[in-house]
Design an enzyme around this catalytic site. Structure first.
Site, short mmCIF file in Angstrom:
data_model
loop_
_atom_site.label_atom_id
_atom_site.label_comp_id
_atom_site.label_asym_id
_atom_site.label_seq_id
_atom_site.Cartn_x
_atom_site.Cartn_y
_atom_site.Cartn_z
N SER A 53 -15.06 71.86 61.60
CA SER A 53 -14.95 73.31 61.45
C SER A 53 -13.69 73.67 60.67
O SER A 53 -13.50 73.21 59.56
CB SER A 53 -15.01 73.97 62.83
OG SER A 53 -15.22 75.36 62.72
N ASP A 94 -26.63 74.45 61.99
CA ASP A 94 -25.32 75.03 62.27
C ASP A 94 -25.44 76.55 62.24
O ASP A 94 -25.77 77.14 61.22
CB ASP A 94 -24.31 74.55 61.22
CG ASP A 94 -22.89 74.99 61.50
OD1 ASP A 94 -22.68 75.83 62.40
OD2 ASP A 94 -21.98 74.50 60.81
N HIS A 138 -23.31 72.73 65.10
CA HIS A 138 -21.97 72.78 64.51
C HIS A 138 -21.05 71.69 65.04
O HIS A 138 -20.32 71.07 64.28
CB HIS A 138 -21.36 74.16 64.77
CG HIS A 138 -20.05 74.38 64.10
ND1 HIS A 138 -19.92 74.46 62.72
CD2 HIS A 138 -18.79 74.55 64.60
CE1 HIS A 138 -18.64 74.67 62.41
NE2 HIS A 138 -17.94 74.72 63.53
#
Length: 456
Positions: A258, A350, A385
């Site tokens: 991320s 995601d 994610h």
């Protein structure tokens, strides 16, 4: 070995103790032919939040259930999913349902209770009823740190984090050799949850890497909130690794998830001694906060927050705030300056960022600039994610305290778990290839067998 059983029912979990990235084999014997049973796992995180999973099975004609070979008929998942009782762990019914499993005390294992119950039972009954007792139960331990792995708190200049080192005499099972290092070094970062997450670095060290779990805000004396970044902080972290006597001096790797992904990309772009970069569901331009690189500033792009909506149950899908693609392209970092090979991991489901689009932009950039090192995009259908080391509980939604909202991560437990298994092997091979095989410092170091079974 079972800790408690009745009516001749035996539940086995093999092995009873292992590293967290290793699978287990769950079997039940001594049942009646075609008997319906429920298998349940339960463990608590550092906050004492209980996570549970359950699945319904039917014994075969011999009164046996083999989770590795038989399909679940219902419960948390259906079908063949050998590690489903671990990958699909979710907060118990009496807990807030949007909680991410956090492991902060990596020096202690996760303690998992595995039980088998008569009949197809609901999760509410399993967690609430005091009269419901298992036919058999087992206590299973899952370790992040292998025997002899060292955890060293780091306060080096402004750098804050923890260094994890493989044990002296680390055993390479492919060849009967032992080694005391130096080991390939990695800088490991996560995202906007902040603080210090060490579980991935602990597992890297258990597999022969020296890994620095690096904090960059909301930890120790670092800023409490995200601020503009200075590459000097990350250069100092690399300097710390490169100077350490247990770390190979011929170049380091970095990995980020991320927000940590675009920080890893920044490190690979601007720090020459970073020679291998893994970016997991991240951007290739600064996001949220810009990056200062000596006398130049690289601004962050903005997402279109007007597109953001909360679902009826209060869940935010941040990927809906799609940034302007042309604007992002203009802000992509000058990747052609990098000395690093890139491995880009993408979950196609995601729901936090538009990771597939960002990966395609990066691939187009590499191609158009005739990038001289290797780059590879690995996409995982059905993964979300938070792609972490194997058998971390799949998190679809969690409450992110930095924005005070329930944020959707996406993915489905089965596909996400399979992704994590494959990605973890690819990441380790990638780092070993670029940090050791291509830059061998001495003839004593050899590539490890993957996976390496622990001796716990």
């Amino acid at each position: 070995m079972n800790s408690d059983s009745k009516e001749g029912v035996i539940l086995s979990v093999d092995p009873l103790s292992c590293l967290h990235d290793e699978p287990v084999h769950i079997k039940v014997s001594g049942l009646k032919p075609n008997q319906d049973v429920t298998l349940r796992t339960s463990m608590r995180d550092v906050r004492n939040v209980q996570f549970v999973s359950y699945a319904h099975y039917r014994a075969n004609g011999n009164g046996e259930v083999n989770v590795n070979e038989m399909k679940s008929l219902g419960g948390q998942y259906k079908g063949l999913f050998p590690m489903g009782l671990f990958g699909s762990l979710v907060p118990a019914p009496n807990e807030y349902k949007y909680i991410r499993f956090y492991k902060r005390d990596v020096e202690n294992p996760n303690i998992v209770t595995v039980g088998v119950y008569d009949g197809h039972v609901s999760i509410e009954a399993l967690c609430v009823s005091e009269e419901l007792k298992p036919l058999s139960s087992v206590i299973h331990e899952r370790h992040y740190m292998g025997p002899g792995v060292q955890r060293i708190p780091v306060r080096y200049g402004k750098v804050r984090g923890s260094l994890f080192l493989p044990p002296d005499g680390w055993l390479n099972v492919r060849k009967p050799l032992q080694g005391d290092g130096p080991f390939p070094g990695i800088v490991d970062m996560f995202g906007t949850s902040g603080g210090l997450l060490e579980f991935r670095s602990a597992q890297f060290a258990s597999r022969g890497f020296a890994s620095l779990a690096l904090a960059f805000f909301n930890y120790d004396d670092l800023p409490k909130f995200l601020e503009e970044f200075d590459i000097a902080y990350f250069e100092e972290a690399v300097e710390y690794l490169q100077k350490h006597e247990k770390v190979l001096h011929s170049g380091v790797g970095c990995i980020g998830t991320s927000k940590g992904g675009d920080l890893a990309v920044s490190m690979a772009t601007f720090i020459p001694s970073v020679v291998a970069c893994v970016a997991i569901n991240g951007y290739f331009a600064p996001v949220e906060r810009g990056m200062k690189v000596r006398d130049q500033f690289y601004p962050a792009f903005a997402t279109n927050n007007d597109l953001l909506r909360l679902s009826d149950d209060g869940i935010l899908m941040a990927s809906a705030a799609r940034p302007d693609i042309k604007a992002v392209e203009k802000l992509i970092l000058p990747l052609e300056k990098s000395n690093a090979a890139f491995l880009i991991l993408v979950g196609t489901d995601d729901r936090d960022i538009t990771s597939e689009i960002q990966a395609q932009l990066a691939r187009r950039y590499f191609s158009s600039h005739d990038y001289k090192y290797s780059y590879h995009v690995e996409s995982y259908p059905g993964a979300g994610h938070l792609i972490e080391p194997p058998y971390s509980p799949h998190c679809y939604v969690y409450f992110l305290h930095t924005i005070m909202l329930n944020l959707c991560m996406g993915g489905t437990a089965k596909y996400h778990t399979e992704c994590q298994v494959d990605a973890w092997e690819k990441v380790r091979r990638f780092f070993w290839h670029h940090l050791v095989e291509k830059r061998k410092a001495n003839d004593e170091i050899r590539s490890p067998t993957i996976p390496v079974k622990s001796q716990l």
